[in-house]
Design a protein around this motif. Structure first.
Motif, PDB file in Angstrom:
ATOM      1  N   LEU A 192      -1.214   2.518  17.277  1.00 34.15           N
ATOM      2  CA  LEU A 192      -0.165   3.554  17.622  1.00 34.15           C
ATOM      3  C   LEU A 192      -0.343   4.674  16.327  1.00 34.15           C
ATOM      4  CD1 LEU A 192       2.716   0.792  17.360  1.00 34.15           C
ATOM      5  CD2 LEU A 192       1.699   1.948  19.314  1.00 34.15           C
ATOM      6  N   ASP A 193      -0.710   4.595  15.376  1.00 37.15           N
ATOM      7  CA  ASP A 193      -1.003   5.826  14.401  1.00 37.15           C
ATOM      8  C   ASP A 193      -1.873   6.542  14.966  1.00 37.15           C
ATOM      9  OD1 ASP A 193       1.219   4.702  12.979  1.00 37.15           O
ATOM     10  OD2 ASP A 193      -0.182   3.842  11.367  1.00 37.15           O
ATOM     11  N   HIS A 194      -3.127   6.118  15.366  1.00 40.92           N
ATOM     12  CA  HIS A 194      -4.586   6.909  15.565  1.00 40.92           C
ATOM     13  C   HIS A 194      -5.057   6.725  17.110  1.00 40.92           C
ATOM     14  CE1 HIS A 194      -4.393   7.334  11.345  1.00 40.92           C
ATOM     15  NE2 HIS A 194      -4.581   6.177  11.068  1.00 40.92           N
ATOM     16  N   GLY A 195      -4.495   6.001  17.940  1.00 36.47           N
ATOM     17  CA  GLY A 195      -5.074   5.697  19.293  1.00 36.47           C
ATOM     18  C   GLY A 195      -6.558   4.885  19.180  1.00 36.47           C
ATOM     19  N   LEU A 196      -6.724   4.517  20.317  1.00 39.42           N
ATOM     20  CA  LEU A 196      -8.011   3.775  20.509  1.00 39.42           C
ATOM     21  C   LEU A 196      -9.237   4.486  20.011  1.00 39.42           C
ATOM     22  CD1 LEU A 196      -7.380   2.296  24.156  1.00 39.42           C
ATOM     23  CD2 LEU A 196      -7.385   0.934  21.794  1.00 39.42           C
ATOM     24  N   ASP A 197     -10.044   3.703  19.291  1.00 33.19           N
ATOM     25  CA  ASP A 197     -11.452   4.131  18.830  1.00 33.19           C
ATOM     26  C   ASP A 197     -12.225   4.096  19.703  1.00 33.19           C
ATOM     27  OD1 ASP A 197     -13.633   4.892  17.659  1.00 33.19           O
ATOM     28  OD2 ASP A 197     -13.675   3.611  15.939  1.00 33.19           O
ATOM     29  N   LEU A 198     -12.886   4.995  20.745  1.00 32.99           N
ATOM     30  CA  LEU A 198     -13.647   4.637  21.923  1.00 32.99           C
ATOM     31  C   LEU A 198     -14.799   5.529  21.463  1.00 32.99           C
ATOM     32  CD1 LEU A 198     -10.812   4.940  24.737  1.00 32.99           C
ATOM     33  CD2 LEU A 198     -11.713   2.978  23.477  1.00 32.99           C
ATOM     34  N   ASN A 199     -15.458   5.669  20.431  1.00 32.15           N
ATOM     35  CA  ASN A 199     -16.776   6.105  20.210  1.00 32.15           C
ATOM     36  C   ASN A 199     -17.689   5.356  21.059  1.00 32.15           C
ATOM     37  OD1 ASN A 199     -15.843   8.274  18.648  1.00 32.15           O
ATOM     38  ND2 ASN A 199     -15.736   6.902  16.772  1.00 32.15           N
ATOM     39  N   GLY A 200     -18.594   6.144  21.684  1.00 32.11           N
ATOM     40  CA  GLY A 200     -19.823   5.565  22.486  1.00 32.11           C
ATOM     41  C   GLY A 200     -19.535   5.193  23.515  1.00 32.11           C
ATOM     42  N   VAL A 201     -18.238   4.987  24.110  1.00 28.75           N
ATOM     43  CA  VAL A 201     -17.747   4.584  25.394  1.00 28.75           C
ATOM     44  C   VAL A 201     -17.832   5.794  26.322  1.00 28.75           C
ATOM     45  CG1 VAL A 201     -15.691   3.749  26.816  1.00 28.75           C
ATOM     46  CG2 VAL A 201     -16.079   3.012  24.426  1.00 28.75           C
ATOM     47  N   PRO A 202     -18.590   5.546  27.575  1.00 27.86           N
ATOM     48  CA  PRO A 202     -18.821   6.292  28.799  1.00 27.86           C
ATOM     49  C   PRO A 202     -17.435   7.088  29.121  1.00 27.86           C
ATOM     50  CG  PRO A 202     -19.921   4.360  29.291  1.00 27.86           C
ATOM     51  CD  PRO A 202     -19.080   3.965  28.079  1.00 27.86           C
ATOM     52  N   SER A 203     -17.555   8.209  29.493  1.00 29.25           N
ATOM     53  CA  SER A 203     -16.171   9.022  29.711  1.00 29.25           C
ATOM     54  C   SER A 203     -15.226   8.280  30.924  1.00 29.25           C
ATOM     55  CB  SER A 203     -16.680  10.562  30.091  1.00 29.25           C
ATOM     56  OG  SER A 203     -17.483  10.376  31.252  1.00 29.25           O
ATOM     57  N   GLY A 204     -15.742   7.678  31.865  1.00 25.29           N
ATOM     58  CA  GLY A 204     -15.312   7.145  32.940  1.00 25.29           C
ATOM     59  C   GLY A 204     -14.504   6.163  32.329  1.00 25.29           C
ATOM     60  N   VAL A 205     -14.995   5.289  31.331  1.00 23.09           N
ATOM     61  CA  VAL A 205     -14.431   4.231  30.949  1.00 23.09           C
ATOM     62  C   VAL A 205     -13.225   4.435  30.060  1.00 23.09           C
ATOM     63  CG1 VAL A 205     -14.420   1.968  29.597  1.00 23.09           C
ATOM     64  CG2 VAL A 205     -16.229   2.781  31.011  1.00 23.09           C
ATOM     65  N   LYS A 206     -13.634   5.498  29.233  1.00 27.50           N
ATOM     66  CA  LYS A 206     -12.506   6.058  28.185  1.00 27.50           C
ATOM     67  C   LYS A 206     -11.330   6.682  28.885  1.00 27.50           C
ATOM     68  CE  LYS A 206     -14.192   8.501  24.802  1.00 27.50           C
ATOM     69  NZ  LYS A 206     -14.713   9.720  24.038  1.00 27.50           N
ATOM     70  N   THR A 207     -11.536   7.278  30.058  1.00 26.95           N
ATOM     71  CA  THR A 207     -10.258   7.785  30.848  1.00 26.95           C
ATOM     72  C   THR A 207      -9.422   6.518  30.998  1.00 26.95           C
ATOM     73  OG1 THR A 207     -11.361   9.732  31.595  1.00 26.95           O
ATOM     74  CG2 THR A 207      -9.597   8.941  32.810  1.00 26.95           C
ATOM     75  N   CYS A 208      -9.977   5.627  31.771  1.00 24.86           N
ATOM     76  CA  CYS A 208      -9.315   4.304  32.070  1.00 24.86           C
ATOM     77  C   CYS A 208      -8.598   3.492  31.163  1.00 24.86           C
ATOM     78  CB  CYS A 208     -10.261   3.501  32.849  1.00 24.86           C
ATOM     79  SG  CYS A 208     -10.843   4.025  34.527  1.00 24.86           S
ATOM     80  N   LEU A 209      -9.245   3.228  29.971  1.00 22.43           N
ATOM     81  CA  LEU A 209      -8.905   2.735  28.882  1.00 22.43           C
ATOM     82  C   LEU A 209      -7.368   3.521  28.110  1.00 22.43           C
ATOM     83  CD1 LEU A 209     -12.010   1.250  27.074  1.00 22.43           C
ATOM     84  CD2 LEU A 209     -10.128  -0.143  28.199  1.00 22.43           C
ATOM     85  N   GLN A 210      -7.608   4.722  28.201  1.00 17.29           N
ATOM     86  CA  GLN A 210      -6.607   5.381  27.591  1.00 17.29           C
ATOM     87  C   GLN A 210      -5.325   5.517  28.413  1.00 17.29           C
ATOM     88  OE1 GLN A 210      -8.661   9.235  27.230  1.00 17.29           O
ATOM     89  NE2 GLN A 210      -9.180   8.893  25.101  1.00 17.29           N
ATOM     90  N   ASN A 211      -5.466   5.432  29.844  1.00 19.02           N
ATOM     91  CA  ASN A 211      -4.365   5.332  30.594  1.00 19.02           C
ATOM     92  C   ASN A 211      -3.960   3.905  31.096  1.00 19.02           C
ATOM     93  OD1 ASN A 211      -3.745   8.188  31.621  1.00 19.02           O
ATOM     94  ND2 ASN A 211      -5.888   8.173  31.586  1.00 19.02           N
ATOM     95  N   MET A 212      -4.753   2.841  30.690  1.00 16.42           N
ATOM     96  CA  MET A 212      -4.132   1.606  30.794  1.00 16.42           C
ATOM     97  C   MET A 212      -3.427   1.226  29.520  1.00 16.42           C
ATOM     98  SD  MET A 212      -7.493   0.205  33.008  1.00 16.42           S
ATOM     99  CE  MET A 212      -7.178  -1.330  33.409  1.00 16.42           C
ATOM    100  N   ILE A 213      -4.215   1.487  28.370  1.00 14.28           N
ATOM    101  CA  ILE A 213      -3.522   0.585  27.049  1.00 14.28           C
ATOM    102  C   ILE A 213      -2.948   1.898  26.554  1.00 14.28           C
ATOM    103  CG2 ILE A 213      -4.179  -0.297  24.844  1.00 14.28           C
ATOM    104  CD1 ILE A 213      -6.832  -1.365  26.158  1.00 14.28           C
ATOM    105  N   THR A 214      -1.627   2.099  26.808  1.00 15.02           N
ATOM    106  CA  THR A 214      -0.790   3.152  26.389  1.00 15.02           C
ATOM    107  C   THR A 214       0.515   2.498  26.776  1.00 15.02           C
ATOM    108  OG1 THR A 214      -0.387   5.525  26.470  1.00 15.02           O
ATOM    109  CG2 THR A 214      -0.713   4.190  28.599  1.00 15.02           C
ATOM    110  N   THR A 215       1.769   3.550  26.338  1.00 10.17           N
ATOM    111  CA  THR A 215       3.042   3.001  26.658  1.00 10.17           C
ATOM    112  C   THR A 215       3.259   3.212  28.055  1.00 10.17           C
ATOM    113  OG1 THR A 215       3.697   5.303  26.571  1.00 10.17           O
ATOM    114  CG2 THR A 215       3.639   3.948  24.311  1.00 10.17           C
ATOM    115  N   ASP A 216       4.328   2.033  28.331  1.00 13.05           N
ATOM    116  CA  ASP A 216       4.607   1.825  29.808  1.00 13.05           C
ATOM    117  C   ASP A 216       4.851   2.996  30.777  1.00 13.05           C
ATOM    118  OD1 ASP A 216       6.654   1.585  28.438  1.00 13.05           O
ATOM    119  OD2 ASP A 216       7.862   0.022  29.430  1.00 13.05           O
ATOM    120  N   ASP A 217       5.676   3.901  30.008  1.00 17.66           N
ATOM    121  CA  ASP A 217       6.109   5.154  30.711  1.00 17.66           C
ATOM    122  C   ASP A 217       5.057   6.105  31.073  1.00 17.66           C
ATOM    123  OD1 ASP A 217       5.869   5.417  27.678  1.00 17.66           O
ATOM    124  OD2 ASP A 217       6.877   7.348  28.156  1.00 17.66           O
ATOM    125  N   LYS A 218       3.880   5.872  30.368  1.00 17.24           N
ATOM    126  CA  LYS A 218       2.624   6.679  30.784  1.00 17.24           C
ATOM    127  C   LYS A 218       1.483   5.864  31.454  1.00 17.24           C
ATOM    128  CE  LYS A 218       3.334   9.506  26.393  1.00 17.24           C
ATOM    129  NZ  LYS A 218       2.684  10.008  25.211  1.00 17.24           N
TER     130      LYS A 218
END
Length: 277
Positions: free
Chosen positions: A217-243
């Motif tokens: 909640l304070d800093h977001g997911l640490d996604l270092n080294g994750v392929p960009s496509g995976v990172k985009t999905c994770l950032q939009n799946m593991i987020t608040t329900d309104d987003k």
């Protein structure tokens, strides 16, 4: 959907398949293999009819569905006074939980794409699973994924109550009286994708008193080294329900769309059967 299964008193129990909070499942062999889920006895506060209505929910949901990534249901039986209630289903194979530890990521992503396809079908039919996790995903030797355990599923997006398995449960399930069950399923899919790439879960529970979740909640997911496509999905799946993305946005994502996976009659290229040897 009225799937036919011929059973006989001479059918033999092959082995115990597993148990959960609602009952145990055994594998039987007659003219074909099939699984039988025997529900636990009714609660003291329930009448026999209330109990039957509660446990028949899973059958009623599955009986209206027809997708090769969703377990097929055959029939629902109850003894006199509903003392023994059973659900007859196709044999879907083994849970993918153990397979994750001995399978390379690209092969696991075939499984994951099939899970998404199954959830897409559910959501198109207004069914929220509400307990998506690897233990509720089976794979047979042909490589086909089957979603199972619809006991806590809902046929309305508007959901109530805390259900699911701790590591996979969306935060709004804990914090809100009413929430969108379809969107909470997406969170669970995100946690599964996170595990596929990191081989660990981000936290035990999505609540403020959990250090890992509070850090997110304070800093977001640490996604270092994750392929960009995976990172985009994770950032939009593991987020608040309104987003959070819905299943349509997820399945339309370019990275998800390009994932190779087994389809009915069309293998992805991996010999998944070796995982059963």
């Amino acid at each position: 959907m009225g799937n036919e299964l011929k059973t006989s008193v001479f059918d033999k129990k092959v082995r115990f398949l597993g148990a959960g909070v609602t009952g145990k499942v055994d594998l039987f062999k007659g003219k074909s293999l099939y699984a039988v889920k025997a529900y636990d006895c009714k609660e003291k506060y329930e009448s026999s009819e209330e109990y039957k209505q509660r446990v028949s929910h899973e059958y009623e949901v599955l009986n209206k569905l027809d997708h090769f990534n969703v377990i097929k249901v055959y029939k629902f039986t109850s003894s006199k006074f509903n003392s023994k209630v059973s659900l007859y289903m196709e044999y879907g194979g083994s849970t993918v939980t153990e397979m994750l530890k001995k399978t390379e990521t690209s092969e696991i992503l075939c499984m994951y794409k099939q899970i998404i396809n199954g959830v897409h079908y559910l959501h198109d039919n207004n069914v929220c699973h509400r307990d998506l996790k690897f233990d509720n995903v089976l794979m047979n030797e042909e490589g086909y994924i089957k979603l199972i355990d619809f006991f806590d599923s809902s046929t309305k997006p508007e959901s109530y109550g805390i259900v699911g398995t701790d590591r996979f449960v969306a935060p709004e399930v804990f914090s809100k009286i009413k929430y969108n069950g379809l969107i909470s399923d997406i969170w669970s899919l995100g946690i599964m994708l996170y595990y596929i790439h990191f081989k660990k879960y981000p936290w035990k529970l999505a609540q403020l008193d959990n250090h890992g979740y509070k850090d997110f909640l304070d800093h977001g997911l640490d996604l270092n080294g994750v392929p960009s496509g995976v990172k985009t999905c994770l950032q939009n799946m593991i987020t608040t329900d309104d987003k959070r993305w819905n299943i349509d946005k997820l399945i339309e994502n370019e990275w998800i769309d390009q994932l190779h996976s087994c389809k009915l009659g069309i293998p992805c290229g991996y010999d998944h059967s070796r995982l059963f040897k």
